[in-house]
Design a protein around this motif. Sequence first.
Motif, short mmCIF file in Angstrom:
data_model
loop_
_atom_site.label_atom_id
_atom_site.label_comp_id
_atom_site.label_asym_id
_atom_site.label_seq_id
_atom_site.Cartn_x
_atom_site.Cartn_y
_atom_site.Cartn_z
N GLY A 109 0.83 -1.18 0.15
CA GLY A 109 0.07 -0.04 0.14
C GLY A 109 0.78 1.34 -0.13
O GLY A 109 2.17 1.23 0.24
N THR A 152 -1.80 -7.41 1.02
CA THR A 152 -1.96 -6.03 1.98
C THR A 152 -1.98 -6.25 3.26
O THR A 152 -1.26 -5.77 4.28
N VAL A 184 -6.32 0.42 10.11
CA VAL A 184 -6.52 1.20 8.85
C VAL A 184 -8.04 1.11 8.71
O VAL A 184 -8.86 0.30 9.15
N GLU A 185 -8.49 1.80 7.75
CA GLU A 185 -9.63 1.91 7.51
C GLU A 185 -10.18 0.53 6.41
O GLU A 185 -9.25 0.37 5.75
N SER A 188 -11.77 0.35 4.13
CA SER A 188 -11.87 0.47 2.50
C SER A 188 -10.29 0.46 1.96
O SER A 188 -9.97 -0.03 0.92
N HIS A 189 -9.43 0.70 2.88
CA HIS A 189 -7.86 0.25 2.29
C HIS A 189 -7.65 -1.29 2.15
O HIS A 189 -7.08 -1.29 1.07
N GLU A 245 -8.17 3.52 -2.57
CA GLU A 245 -9.01 4.46 -1.59
C GLU A 245 -7.89 5.38 -0.78
O GLU A 245 -8.11 6.35 -0.70
N ALA A 246 -6.96 4.56 -0.15
CA ALA A 246 -6.19 5.51 0.79
C ALA A 246 -4.80 5.45 0.03
O ALA A 246 -4.03 4.24 -0.15
N ALA A 281 -1.66 4.82 3.04
CA ALA A 281 -2.21 4.37 4.45
C ALA A 281 -1.19 4.43 5.29
O ALA A 281 -1.55 4.43 6.50
#
Lengths: 258, 111
Positions: free
Chosen positions: A87, B17, B65-66, B68-69, B75-76, B79
């Motif tokens: 990420g 992730t 974390v959200e 959505s991530h 989205e993020a 992050a």
Amino acid sequence: MTEAAQQAQAARARLGLALDGPVPDLLRAVEDGGGLAVSVLDLPDGISGAYARRQGQGFAFVSLREAAVRQRFTLAHELGHHEYKDGGVMDSSANVFGRPTAVRERRANAFAAEFLAPLAAVQRWMQAHPEPEVTLVTVVALASWFRVSAQTALYRLSAARLVGAKAVRTLESAIQSGEHTRVARRHQIADLPDQLSQIHDSGTPHLPSRLWADAVTGYERGLLTPERIAEAMDRHTSDVEAELAVLGVHPPDDEPDY
Amino acid sequence: MSTDSPVPRTTADLAATIRGLLGERPQRELADLLGLDASAISRALAGKRALNLVEIVDIADYLGVEPSHLLFDDEAVFALRADEGSALTRDAERRCLRVIDDVLAFRTVAR
């Protein structure tokens, strides 16, 4: 061999880079072959770089303020995040040059080290430069060859088991005291230039190469104005207009559909 | 900021992730949280077992974390930050996001 080292070697192969030598121009290799949009920006102190992925596009950011050898390691680190589909992350200097605890950061560092200076290539270089013992001159020359810092070169020699723990401590101490820069000057061992070193020396930020190419196309189609391009490129409108004129491109005659 | 829809993660991407964010935290903690046995969590983190929405929300909460991530690719954008809340970090993030938005906007008009 670690999994990160294997991943780095696979990435090198994909980018058309041989495993037995340095990366001639990292920025170009990463932008052209790696598909990453690379920016060198004036980031605040303490931030070495960043990585993000959006709409399928990878973005790497490197601090303009840091030395070229550190910029190269940071860019290779961000490439590691990209290869692992990590990420988005703002990388502190501690993430890249310290001893991070997060697996993803350690993995990106292991990737970067092998990507920039593969152990096999380090061993090969040492075979071509036989010395009775590894000295600071050896470390500095190796660092120059692979375009990495003296610290990274020492770590690679250690990882390749070409230097013992006691010598590593001695050499590390010498590097921390700045002795390596004096050695480099005395032996005229220079940092080999590449695009990153040119950007660093000029002090001018670098934006992704595709940004300008897409800007020209957008202008030709009447979808971008010189003002908008100048804003994105952080340049004066008159400079953008002059470059567009040199290229001989013009917006369509019809009223543009903004 | 781009208004394009975020891209949903694949099962393998979601697993990668989560592994990245999990770091050195033991998988056992995550297994206990979700009420899964070691084999099930191992398969989930290998991308061989799909996670349901409730599990993803619980994992996101555990990882800080959200959701959505975890669910969406874009989205993020950042992050993880070098120094959460620091003005300097926010400044760096703003500069990077501006480049990202411009690259994507120019790419769209050039296509």
